[in-house]
Design a protein around this motif. Sequence first.
Motif, mmCIF file in Angstrom:
data_model
loop_
_atom_site.group_PDB
_atom_site.id
_atom_site.type_symbol
_atom_site.label_atom_id
_atom_site.label_comp_id
_atom_site.label_asym_id
_atom_site.label_seq_id
_atom_site.Cartn_x
_atom_site.Cartn_y
_atom_site.Cartn_z
ATOM 1 N N ALA A 47 34.636 -27.907 -14.816
ATOM 2 C CA ALA A 47 33.388 -27.538 -14.158
ATOM 3 C C ALA A 47 32.320 -27.292 -15.221
ATOM 4 C CB ALA A 47 33.594 -26.288 -13.319
ATOM 5 N N GLY A 48 31.071 -27.473 -14.826
ATOM 6 C CA GLY A 48 29.954 -27.246 -15.736
ATOM 7 C C GLY A 48 29.244 -25.937 -15.468
ATOM 8 N N GLY A 49 29.828 -25.099 -14.610
ATOM 9 C CA GLY A 49 29.215 -23.821 -14.288
ATOM 10 C C GLY A 49 30.161 -22.957 -13.486
ATOM 11 N N MET A 50 29.620 -21.860 -12.960
ATOM 12 C CA MET A 50 30.437 -20.966 -12.150
ATOM 13 C C MET A 50 29.554 -20.171 -11.204
ATOM 14 S SD MET A 50 31.422 -18.197 -15.106
ATOM 15 C CE MET A 50 32.356 -17.121 -14.071
ATOM 16 N N THR A 51 30.173 -19.604 -10.191
ATOM 17 C CA THR A 51 29.462 -18.787 -9.216
ATOM 18 C C THR A 51 29.546 -17.327 -9.633
ATOM 19 O OG1 THR A 51 29.966 -20.333 -7.439
ATOM 20 C CG2 THR A 51 29.349 -18.107 -6.792
ATOM 21 N N LEU A 52 28.380 -16.679 -9.662
ATOM 22 C CA LEU A 52 28.327 -15.251 -9.927
ATOM 23 C C LEU A 52 28.065 -14.534 -8.610
ATOM 24 C CD1 LEU A 52 26.023 -15.141 -13.086
ATOM 25 C CD2 LEU A 52 28.509 -15.263 -12.993
ATOM 26 N N GLU A 53 28.825 -13.502 -8.341
ATOM 27 C CA GLU A 53 28.622 -12.694 -7.137
ATOM 28 C C GLU A 53 28.219 -11.293 -7.576
ATOM 29 O OE1 GLU A 53 31.017 -11.018 -3.251
ATOM 30 O OE2 GLU A 53 31.893 -12.634 -4.419
ATOM 31 N N PHE A 54 27.122 -10.802 -6.999
ATOM 32 C CA PHE A 54 26.621 -9.483 -7.358
ATOM 33 C C PHE A 54 27.007 -8.478 -6.280
ATOM 34 C CE2 PHE A 54 23.779 -12.457 -9.528
ATOM 35 C CZ PHE A 54 23.982 -12.033 -10.831
ATOM 36 N N ASP A 55 27.735 -7.440 -6.685
ATOM 37 C CA ASP A 55 28.172 -6.409 -5.749
ATOM 38 C C ASP A 55 27.002 -5.628 -5.174
ATOM 39 O OD1 ASP A 55 30.852 -7.037 -6.059
ATOM 40 O OD2 ASP A 55 31.141 -5.617 -7.707
ATOM 41 N N SER A 56 25.937 -5.485 -5.951
ATOM 42 C CA SER A 56 24.814 -4.651 -5.521
ATOM 43 C C SER A 56 24.172 -5.146 -4.226
ATOM 44 C CB SER A 56 23.758 -4.564 -6.622
ATOM 45 O OG SER A 56 23.275 -5.861 -6.933
ATOM 46 N N ASP A 67 25.035 -7.594 -18.223
ATOM 47 C CA ASP A 67 24.980 -6.923 -16.912
ATOM 48 C C ASP A 67 23.824 -7.439 -16.064
ATOM 49 O OD1 ASP A 67 27.198 -5.267 -17.528
ATOM 50 O OD2 ASP A 67 25.872 -3.956 -18.682
ATOM 51 N N PRO A 68 23.816 -8.735 -15.734
ATOM 52 C CA PRO A 68 22.705 -9.320 -14.977
ATOM 53 C C PRO A 68 22.687 -8.864 -13.520
ATOM 54 C CG PRO A 68 24.444 -10.921 -15.194
ATOM 55 C CD PRO A 68 24.848 -9.723 -16.011
ATOM 56 N N THR A 69 21.532 -9.046 -12.903
ATOM 57 C CA THR A 69 21.353 -8.762 -11.481
ATOM 58 C C THR A 69 20.824 -10.027 -10.811
ATOM 59 O OG1 THR A 69 19.068 -8.061 -11.740
ATOM 60 C CG2 THR A 69 20.759 -6.359 -12.000
ATOM 61 N N ALA A 70 20.719 -9.982 -9.481
ATOM 62 C CA ALA A 70 20.165 -11.113 -8.743
ATOM 63 C C ALA A 70 18.709 -11.346 -9.155
ATOM 64 C CB ALA A 70 20.261 -10.864 -7.246
ATOM 65 N N ALA A 71 18.007 -10.288 -9.544
ATOM 66 C CA ALA A 71 16.622 -10.428 -10.005
ATOM 67 C C ALA A 71 16.551 -11.251 -11.299
ATOM 68 C CB ALA A 71 15.993 -9.057 -10.219
ATOM 69 N N ASP A 72 17.552 -11.134 -12.146
ATOM 70 C CA ASP A 72 17.592 -11.927 -13.379
ATOM 71 C C ASP A 72 17.779 -13.405 -13.061
ATOM 72 O OD1 ASP A 72 17.331 -9.690 -15.151
ATOM 73 O OD2 ASP A 72 19.465 -9.263 -14.828
ATOM 74 N N VAL A 73 18.576 -13.706 -12.045
ATOM 75 C CA VAL A 73 18.762 -15.092 -11.611
ATOM 76 C C VAL A 73 17.444 -15.623 -11.044
ATOM 77 C CG1 VAL A 73 19.990 -16.644 -10.044
ATOM 78 C CG2 VAL A 73 21.233 -14.822 -11.221
ATOM 79 N N ALA A 74 16.767 -14.810 -10.251
ATOM 80 C CA ALA A 74 15.472 -15.209 -9.696
ATOM 81 C C ALA A 74 14.471 -15.483 -10.814
ATOM 82 C CB ALA A 74 14.947 -14.134 -8.759
ATOM 83 N N ALA A 75 14.533 -14.702 -11.886
ATOM 84 C CA ALA A 75 13.634 -14.921 -13.024
ATOM 85 C C ALA A 75 13.915 -16.266 -13.690
ATOM 86 C CB ALA A 75 13.776 -13.775 -14.035
ATOM 87 N N LEU A 76 15.189 -16.689 -13.712
ATOM 88 C CA LEU A 76 15.518 -18.013 -14.246
ATOM 89 C C LEU A 76 14.856 -19.100 -13.406
ATOM 90 C CD1 LEU A 76 19.374 -17.751 -14.924
ATOM 91 C CD2 LEU A 76 17.555 -17.831 -16.639
ATOM 92 N N GLU A 77 14.934 -18.945 -12.086
ATOM 93 C CA GLU A 77 14.343 -19.932 -11.173
ATOM 94 C C GLU A 77 12.823 -19.992 -11.372
ATOM 95 O OE1 GLU A 77 15.561 -19.228 -7.073
ATOM 96 O OE2 GLU A 77 17.490 -18.499 -7.795
#
Length: 75
Positions: free
Chosen positions: A30-39, A57-67
Amino acid sequence: MSRDPCDGCGKPVPISGGIANLWSFSGDEAGGMTLEFDSDGSEHFLCFDCIERLPDDPTAADVAALEEAEARDDD
C-alpha cells in the motif's frame, strides 16, 4: 491493485489486497494508510508523504490543513 485518493493531497494511492490480488502473491504494498481520530471519530486515508507532513499527535484539523495547503498550491 486498486487506488484511492489521498485525503491530504488528492493523488491516487495504491491499496494492497482486494480482488485484484486474489491470485497474485507479488507482495504489492500500500502507498498509504487510514488514520482514525478518537477525538471526533473521523477517518482519513493519507499517502505516506502526507503522513510525514503531519505533526506529532495529529488531529483531524491537521489533516484539513493539508487539504487547504494542497488547494492553495493548485491555484
